[in-house]
Design an enzyme around this catalytic site. Structure first.
Site, mmCIF file in Angstrom:
data_model
loop_
_atom_site.group_PDB
_atom_site.id
_atom_site.type_symbol
_atom_site.label_atom_id
_atom_site.label_comp_id
_atom_site.label_asym_id
_atom_site.label_seq_id
_atom_site.Cartn_x
_atom_site.Cartn_y
_atom_site.Cartn_z
ATOM 1 N N MET A 142 0.847 -1.203 0.000
ATOM 2 C CA MET A 142 0.000 0.000 0.000
ATOM 3 C C MET A 142 0.879 1.248 0.000
ATOM 4 S SD MET A 142 -2.933 -1.327 2.672
ATOM 5 C CE MET A 142 -1.767 -1.571 4.018
ATOM 6 N N ASP A 143 1.346 1.627 -1.170
ATOM 7 C CA ASP A 143 2.337 2.692 -1.302
ATOM 8 C C ASP A 143 1.679 3.990 -1.788
ATOM 9 O OD1 ASP A 143 4.796 3.885 -1.270
ATOM 10 O OD2 ASP A 143 5.405 3.139 -3.224
#
Length: 295
Positions: A42-43
């Site tokens: 989850m960047d």
């Protein structure tokens, strides 16, 4: 009053239409192979906040909302396992105030998981927290253990939250445990032989040599991720193509997808595209997996 009621009715109708269209789309996709396990890096939460001129913490809160939506889409589609990279061991190198904010936010969201209207009850989730749990603060660790205990009998779907996690840490830990397990096996074997009156000889030394061998299966059964099959798809948002020390062992035969959207911007379009690409490569990926199993 009538205007508000009419507006609410339209909103409900529109929401119902969107849900109906989504389910129709999923039924069409389900005519092909559905990934059993999807993992997410989850960047882009901080970049999202900066992009919209929000305070830094807002990006992580928006990221949690995006996670809830993405989990819903995955489980509705028929995905059995979802793994999310929530917090890396390397993240402890960030500013102390940022680490504290993330830990406080994590504690808040973990405690919400068991709400009656939360994810657990909605999808019948079993939840695992994967990683070096000793590094967590006592309140966060206690909350995580409480959720794992409360959901251990759920079987419909599984959510793995990697926190604090690093693949190299997982691999080193698995090798250490494998070696320790082998040491105990050898000690037990020698004690049994001696108790039965055997003396040291070529035959006994050969038995010990074979027993001391550490194989792939020995290491894998000590991995944190041993509780689920390897992921079929790994999605990293924000266009980054690095694995960042995430599931290095488990992604050898995994479809990789890196959409340019930041994590809070990820939506159903990106998930559908990832699944369609997986279906296109399905036969090739299955051959690779079967070869690994046979080895």
């Amino acid at each position: 009053m009538l205007t508000e009621k009419a507006g609410g009715t339209k909103s409900l109708l529109f929401g119902g239409l969107v849900t109906f269209l989504r389910m129709c789309l999923f039924k069409v996709i389900a005519t092909g192979p559905i990934p059993n396990h999807i993992a997410f890096i989850m960047d882009g939460n901080r970049r999202y906040a900066k992009k919209h001129n929000f305070v830094e913490g807002y990006g992580h809160k928006a990221g949690y909302s995006s996670l809830v939506l993405m989990l819903g889409h995955c489980f509705e589609l028929g995905v059995k396992y979802v793994t999310v990279y929530a917090f890396s061991i390397d993240n402890y190198k960030r500013r102390p105030d940022i680490v504290k904010f993330l830990m406080d936010l994590m504690l808040e969201k973990i405690e919400q998981l068991l709400d009656k209207e939360g994810l657990v009850n909605q999808y019948g989730l079993r939840i695992y927290f994967i990683g070096n749990m000793k590094l967590l603060s006592e309140p966060v660790r206690a909350a995580a253990e409480k959720v794992m205990k409360a959901t251990e009998k759920n079987k419909r779907a599984v959510l793995l939250v990697c926190v604090p996690y690093a693949s190299t840490d997982e691999i080193v830990n698995a090798v250490k445990e494998s070696c320790e397990n082998k040491r105990r096996e050898i000690q037990t074997h020698v004690a049994t032989k001696l108790a039965n009156g055997a003396s040291e000889g070529v035959e006994v030394r050969e038995e010990l040599r074979k027993l001391a061998n550490i194989n792939l299966v020995d290491v894998e059964k000590h991995m944190h991720m041993r509780v689920v099959p390897d992921p079929d798809i790994l999605i990293r948002s924000s266009g980054e193509t690095r694995l960042s020390n995430f599931l290095l062992w488990q992604t050898a035969n995994c479809q990789l997808y890196s959409p340019a959207a930041l994590w809070p911007e990820l939506d159903i379009r990106h998930l559908v595209w990832a699944v369609l690409n997986f279906q296109r490569s399905y036969q090739y990926l299955e051959k690779k997996k079967q070869k690994k199993i046979s080895e």
